[in-house]
Design a protein around this motif. Structure first.
Motif, PDB file in Angstrom:
ATOM      1  N   ILE A   1      43.050  30.178  16.215  1.00 32.74           N
ATOM      2  CA  ILE A   1      41.652  29.746  16.049  1.00 32.74           C
ATOM      3  C   ILE A   1      40.960  29.767  17.414  1.00 32.74           C
ATOM      4  CG2 ILE A   1      42.069  28.312  14.005  1.00 32.74           C
ATOM      5  CD1 ILE A   1      42.102  25.876  15.720  1.00 32.74           C
ATOM      6  N   ASN A   2      39.702  30.108  17.384  1.00 29.00           N
ATOM      7  CA  ASN A   2      38.915  30.023  18.613  1.00 29.00           C
ATOM      8  C   ASN A   2      37.988  28.827  18.516  1.00 29.00           C
ATOM      9  OD1 ASN A   2      40.009  32.064  20.065  1.00 29.00           O
ATOM     10  ND2 ASN A   2      38.454  33.571  19.549  1.00 29.00           N
ATOM     11  N   PRO A   3      37.786  28.110  19.632  1.00 29.48           N
ATOM     12  CA  PRO A   3      36.864  26.974  19.606  1.00 29.48           C
ATOM     13  C   PRO A   3      35.512  27.411  19.047  1.00 29.48           C
ATOM     14  CG  PRO A   3      38.014  27.081  21.701  1.00 29.48           C
ATOM     15  CD  PRO A   3      38.373  28.325  20.957  1.00 29.48           C
TER      16      PRO A   3
ATOM     17  N   GLY B   1      33.400  36.861  29.180  1.00 28.55           N
ATOM     18  CA  GLY B   1      32.650  37.395  28.038  1.00 28.55           C
ATOM     19  C   GLY B   1      32.904  36.616  26.760  1.00 28.55           C
ATOM     20  N   ARG B   2      33.378  35.371  26.868  1.00 28.00           N
ATOM     21  CA  ARG B   2      33.677  34.588  25.667  1.00 28.00           C
ATOM     22  C   ARG B   2      32.422  33.873  25.184  1.00 28.00           C
ATOM     23  NH1 ARG B   2      39.417  34.664  24.486  1.00 28.00           N
ATOM     24  NH2 ARG B   2      38.799  33.190  22.899  1.00 28.00           N
ATOM     25  N   GLU B   3      32.344  33.693  23.875  1.00 30.66           N
ATOM     26  CA  GLU B   3      31.175  33.049  23.260  1.00 30.66           C
ATOM     27  C   GLU B   3      31.270  31.533  23.303  1.00 30.66           C
ATOM     28  OE1 GLU B   3      28.463  34.137  20.911  1.00 30.66           O
ATOM     29  OE2 GLU B   3      28.589  35.990  22.072  1.00 30.66           O
TER      30      GLU B   3
ATOM     31  N   TYR C   1      38.640  40.546  13.206  1.00 30.04           N
ATOM     32  CA  TYR C   1      37.243  40.175  13.529  1.00 30.04           C
ATOM     33  C   TYR C   1      37.169  39.195  14.697  1.00 30.04           C
ATOM     34  CZ  TYR C   1      36.677  42.348   9.034  1.00 30.04           C
ATOM     35  OH  TYR C   1      36.730  43.260   8.014  1.00 30.04           O
ATOM     36  N   CYS C   2      36.189  39.410  15.572  1.00 30.14           N
ATOM     37  CA  CYS C   2      35.919  38.480  16.691  1.00 30.14           C
ATOM     38  C   CYS C   2      34.419  38.280  16.814  1.00 30.14           C
ATOM     39  CB  CYS C   2      36.445  39.053  18.004  1.00 30.14           C
ATOM     40  SG  CYS C   2      38.213  38.859  18.159  1.00 30.14           S
ATOM     41  N   LEU C   3      34.033  37.182  17.456  1.00 30.08           N
ATOM     42  CA  LEU C   3      32.602  36.922  17.674  1.00 30.08           C
ATOM     43  C   LEU C   3      32.043  37.799  18.773  1.00 30.08           C
ATOM     44  CD1 LEU C   3      32.318  33.028  17.550  1.00 30.08           C
ATOM     45  CD2 LEU C   3      31.390  34.692  15.921  1.00 30.08           C
ATOM     46  N   GLN C   4      32.927  38.332  19.621  1.00 32.52           N
ATOM     47  CA  GLN C   4      32.513  39.128  20.770  1.00 32.52           C
ATOM     48  C   GLN C   4      33.696  39.993  21.151  1.00 32.52           C
ATOM     49  OE1 GLN C   4      33.281  35.500  21.584  1.00 32.52           O
ATOM     50  NE2 GLN C   4      35.297  36.400  21.828  1.00 32.52           N
ATOM     51  N   LYS C   5      33.478  40.922  22.054  1.00 34.90           N
ATOM     52  CA  LYS C   5      34.607  41.631  22.644  1.00 34.90           C
ATOM     53  C   LYS C   5      34.771  41.109  24.059  1.00 34.90           C
ATOM     54  CE  LYS C   5      37.953  44.617  22.792  1.00 34.90           C
ATOM     55  NZ  LYS C   5      39.140  44.446  21.965  1.00 34.90           N
ATOM     56  N   CYS C   6      35.810  40.312  24.292  1.00 35.27           N
ATOM     57  CA  CYS C   6      36.007  39.747  25.627  1.00 35.27           C
ATOM     58  C   CYS C   6      36.282  40.881  26.611  1.00 35.27           C
ATOM     59  CB  CYS C   6      37.166  38.759  25.613  1.00 35.27           C
ATOM     60  SG  CYS C   6      36.870  37.427  24.453  1.00 35.27           S
ATOM     61  N   LEU C   7      35.864  40.660  27.853  1.00 29.84           N
ATOM     62  CA  LEU C   7      35.869  41.773  28.820  1.00 29.84           C
ATOM     63  C   LEU C   7      37.273  42.251  29.191  1.00 29.84           C
ATOM     64  CD1 LEU C   7      32.999  40.513  31.150  1.00 29.84           C
ATOM     65  CD2 LEU C   7      32.913  42.298  29.400  1.00 29.84           C
ATOM     66  N   TYR C   8      38.270  41.387  29.013  1.00 34.07           N
ATOM     67  CA  TYR C   8      39.626  41.732  29.453  1.00 34.07           C
ATOM     68  C   TYR C   8      40.537  42.124  28.286  1.00 34.07           C
ATOM     69  CZ  TYR C   8      40.331  37.052  27.643  1.00 34.07           C
ATOM     70  OH  TYR C   8      40.344  35.957  26.819  1.00 34.07           O
ATOM     71  N   CYS C   9      39.979  42.152  27.050  1.00 32.29           N
ATOM     72  CA  CYS C   9      40.841  42.220  25.865  1.00 32.29           C
ATOM     73  C   CYS C   9      41.181  43.660  25.494  1.00 32.29           C
ATOM     74  CB  CYS C   9      40.130  41.553  24.694  1.00 32.29           C
ATOM     75  SG  CYS C   9      41.068  41.678  23.163  1.00 32.29           S
ATOM     76  N   ASP C  10      42.488  43.913  25.238  1.00 29.19           N
ATOM     77  CA  ASP C  10      42.823  45.245  24.736  1.00 29.19           C
ATOM     78  C   ASP C  10      43.499  45.170  23.362  1.00 29.19           C
ATOM     79  OD1 ASP C  10      45.232  44.283  25.522  1.00 29.19           O
ATOM     80  OD2 ASP C  10      45.689  45.863  26.964  1.00 29.19           O
ATOM     81  N   PHE C  11      43.273  44.071  22.641  1.00 29.92           N
ATOM     82  CA  PHE C  11      43.750  44.002  21.257  1.00 29.92           C
ATOM     83  C   PHE C  11      42.833  44.837  20.370  1.00 29.92           C
ATOM     84  CE2 PHE C  11      45.322  39.708  22.700  1.00 29.92           C
ATOM     85  CZ  PHE C  11      46.655  40.042  22.647  1.00 29.92           C
ATOM     86  N   VAL C  12      43.333  45.188  19.194  1.00 29.42           N
ATOM     87  CA  VAL C  12      42.493  45.939  18.252  1.00 29.42           C
ATOM     88  C   VAL C  12      41.630  44.931  17.493  1.00 29.42           C
ATOM     89  CG1 VAL C  12      42.498  47.461  16.252  1.00 29.42           C
ATOM     90  CG2 VAL C  12      44.199  47.764  18.052  1.00 29.42           C
ATOM     91  N   THR C  13      40.333  44.920  17.814  1.00 28.41           N
ATOM     92  CA  THR C  13      39.433  43.922  17.228  1.00 28.41           C
ATOM     93  C   THR C  13      38.132  44.580  16.760  1.00 28.41           C
ATOM     94  OG1 THR C  13      38.314  43.446  19.297  1.00 28.41           O
ATOM     95  CG2 THR C  13      40.274  42.151  18.847  1.00 28.41           C
ATOM     96  N   ILE C  14      37.399  43.841  15.947  1.00 25.61           N
ATOM     97  CA  ILE C  14      36.085  44.300  15.490  1.00 25.61           C
ATOM     98  C   ILE C  14      35.082  43.213  15.857  1.00 25.61           C
ATOM     99  CG2 ILE C  14      34.675  44.802  13.456  1.00 25.61           C
ATOM    100  CD1 ILE C  14      37.293  45.726  12.065  1.00 25.61           C
TER     101      ILE C  14
ATOM    102  N   GLY D   1      47.231  36.412  13.081  1.00 22.33           N
ATOM    103  CA  GLY D   1      46.810  36.662  14.462  1.00 22.33           C
ATOM    104  C   GLY D   1      45.652  37.639  14.498  1.00 22.33           C
ATOM    105  N   GLY D   2      45.122  37.859  15.706  1.00 22.32           N
ATOM    106  CA  GLY D   2      43.962  38.755  15.738  1.00 22.32           C
ATOM    107  C   GLY D   2      43.634  39.234  17.121  1.00 22.32           C
ATOM    108  N   GLY D   3      42.331  39.417  17.296  1.00 20.40           N
ATOM    109  CA  GLY D   3      41.225  38.963  16.501  1.00 20.40           C
ATOM    110  C   GLY D   3      41.100  37.422  16.471  1.00 20.40           C
ATOM    111  N   THR D   4      40.231  36.996  15.615  1.00 17.87           N
ATOM    112  CA  THR D   4      40.008  35.567  15.433  1.00 17.87           C
ATOM    113  C   THR D   4      40.130  35.244  13.942  1.00 17.87           C
ATOM    114  OG1 THR D   4      38.449  35.615  17.284  1.00 17.87           O
ATOM    115  CG2 THR D   4      38.406  33.650  15.918  1.00 17.87           C
ATOM    116  N   PRO D   5      41.346  34.968  13.470  1.00 19.78           N
ATOM    117  CA  PRO D   5      41.540  34.735  12.032  1.00 19.78           C
ATOM    118  C   PRO D   5      40.698  33.569  11.504  1.00 19.78           C
ATOM    119  CG  PRO D   5      43.641  34.995  13.136  1.00 19.78           C
ATOM    120  CD  PRO D   5      42.600  34.956  14.217  1.00 19.78           C
TER     121      PRO D   5
HETATM  122  S1  SF4 Z   1      38.666  36.425  21.075  1.00 18.78           S
HETATM  123 FE1  SF4 Z   1      40.735  37.090  21.632  1.00 18.78          FE
HETATM  124  S2  SF4 Z   1      41.191  38.877  20.333  1.00 18.78           S
HETATM  125 FE2  SF4 Z   1      38.942  38.512  20.267  1.00 18.78          FE
HETATM  126  S3  SF4 Z   1      38.092  39.878  21.831  1.00 18.78           S
HETATM  127 FE3  SF4 Z   1      38.428  37.861  22.793  1.00 18.78          FE
HETATM  128  S4  SF4 Z   1      40.516  37.980  23.691  1.00 18.78           S
HETATM  129 FE4  SF4 Z   1      40.300  39.691  22.241  1.00 18.78          FE
END
Ligand code: SF4
Length: 416
Positions: A108-110, A145-147, A14-27, A72-76
């Motif tokens: 963790i994300n800020p 594209g970060r929150e 799980y993430c709060l957003q989909k960052c524009l450069y990210c290719d991890f598997v996230t929701i 790891g994640g995502g944003t655990p």
């Molecule tokens: S927070 Fe991290 S894992 Fe989530 S979309 Fe952004 S770069 Fe990808």
């Protein structure tokens, strides 16, 4: 670097957003529609841990202790602390012998953690925090594209450093319109928080990606790399891997497992595992990246529990399992060892070949082949031999891909 061991990786998508450069598997939590809520996801994680632990144990050298658990994640840190605790409690019941100073990391994300949540994580046994800070510039954060904002980053870092906790700072550089002065500002501010560990990420996006516009030239990005190294080394953050710096004793034990060819078990969607003792040269396997397919796989296995004499990876679709061949194991040896500043010795290489139970005359031929390639790289000053160890040179760090290419082996090259 810590003793030999093995690790468990738990993927929280799980993430709060989909960052524009990210290719991890996230929701993207805000746009989630058909994907399961975190409670359901965690319950499936617990089932996977239960179902597969015995097979994993059977594939580990006896007494190999659990030295790392990594969320790891995502944003655990979007998960409630009770969910992290539930996973850790489950792992504690699985019969692995846990090293006394087992490293338990959460990314963790800020903006996703406060003092109360931090207390709960600490009480559940988490002892290391990896902060997805990236940069202190709000305009760059928005462009990614970060929150979160830089103010949230400062609050999170104050919380961690104020309690003298073990944490790592993710620094993203090579951003559109970022210059050397901008990078220096980021470095000064991060150094003021005295992180025990810093991980570098040079922005990587496809050629035609919008974030590729306005970026510094390759030459300036190489200079950025050098500036970062100089500034971090000056405050006692020593490089121990191409993109990772730490104070002595604060190297990431989890990532060192990856770079030292040690076993790890990945749980959750898209998680990867490596078991060096499965097959003559080790095996990798992965979980599906679709939550639905992964959940079906776990619940199907749950129904068949105890009915199959096979270990679980023998029941997985072929695309999820990779039994390594000798040329791949050799390639892995060089790539992982050369990533680390400690490099490798020819004796370590010989010992690895002997562990594959390869005949002595064949071992000698493989060593000669590898030494010929090493000699070519020494002539071009990309690697150097000293103290009986082979390492990348400063130029080698910048041109590491050329070194890795030279140390990539094909099956035909091992037919002498
Ligand atoms: S927070 Fe991290 S894992 Fe989530 S979309 Fe952004 S770069 Fe990808």
């Amino acid at each position: 670097m810590g003793p030999l061991g093995f690790g468990i990786y738990i993927h929280i998508p799980y993430c709060l957003q989909k960052c524009l450069y990210c290719d991890f598997v996230t929701i993207d939590l805000q746009r989630r529609s058909s994907t399961p809520p975190p409670d359901e996801y965690v319950s499936c994680l617990l089932t996977e841990l239960d179902l597969r632990a015995e097979d994993i144990r059977s594939a580990l050298s006896s007494e190999l202790p659990l030295t790392s658990i990594y969320f790891g994640g995502g944003t655990p840190s979007l998960l409630a602390a009770k969910d992290i605790l539930a996973v850790l409690n489950k792992i504690a019941t699985l019969g692995f012998s846990r090293a006394p100073n087992c490293e338990i990391t959460i990314e963790i994300n800020p903006g996703t953690i406060d003092a109360e949540k931090l207390d709960l994580y600490l009480a559940s046994g988490v002892n290391r925090f990896s902060v997805g800070a990236q940069t202190f510039r709000d305009d760059f954060l928005r462009a990614c594209g970060r929150e979160h904002t830089s103010q949230m980053t400062r609050e999170t870092l104050r919380l961690l450093s104020g309690r003298n906790l073990n944490f790592s700072f993710d620094l993203l550089f090579g951003l559109p319109h970022q210059n050397l002065n901008d990078l220096s500002d980021d470095l000064s501010e991060l150094i003021a928080f005295s992180p025990p560990h810093v991980s570098l990420y040079n922005l990587t996006v496809p050629q035609n990606h919008p974030m590729n516009r306005g970026r510094a030239t390759d030459e300036v990005q190489s200079q950025m790399f050098e500036v970062i190294e100089t500034e971090l080394q000056a405050v006692g953050l020593r490089r121990y891997e191409i993109s990772n710096f730490s104070k002595t004793g604060f190297e990431s034990r989890h990532n060192c497992l990856y770079w030292q060819g040690l076993p790890y078990w990945g749980v959750g969607i898209a998680a990867h595992s490596f078991l060096p003792e499965v097959g003559p040269f080790g095996s990798r396997f992965s979980n599906p990246s679709s939550t639905k397919v992964w959940m079906n796989q776990i619940s199907g296995a749950s129904l068949l529990q105890d009915e199959s004499p096979l270990r679980f990876w023998e029941n997985l679709p072929k695309a999820q399992v990779e039994r390594l061949f000798l040329h791949e194991a050799l390639t892995d040896f060089f790539h992982t060892h050369l990533r680390q500043t400690r490099g490798f010795s020819w004796q370590e290489f010989r010992t690895t070949l002997q562990s594959f139970q390869v005949e002595n005359t064949y071992i000698q031929k493989i060593i000669c082949l590898a030494q010929t390639r090493a000699d070519e790289l020494k002539r071009t000053k990309l690697i150097v031999a000293n103290d009986g160890r082979i390492r990348l040179t400063p130029t080698g760090y910048v041109l590491a891909n050329a070194v890795f290419l030279k140390f990539t082996f094909l099956p035909d090259e091992l037919r002498f």
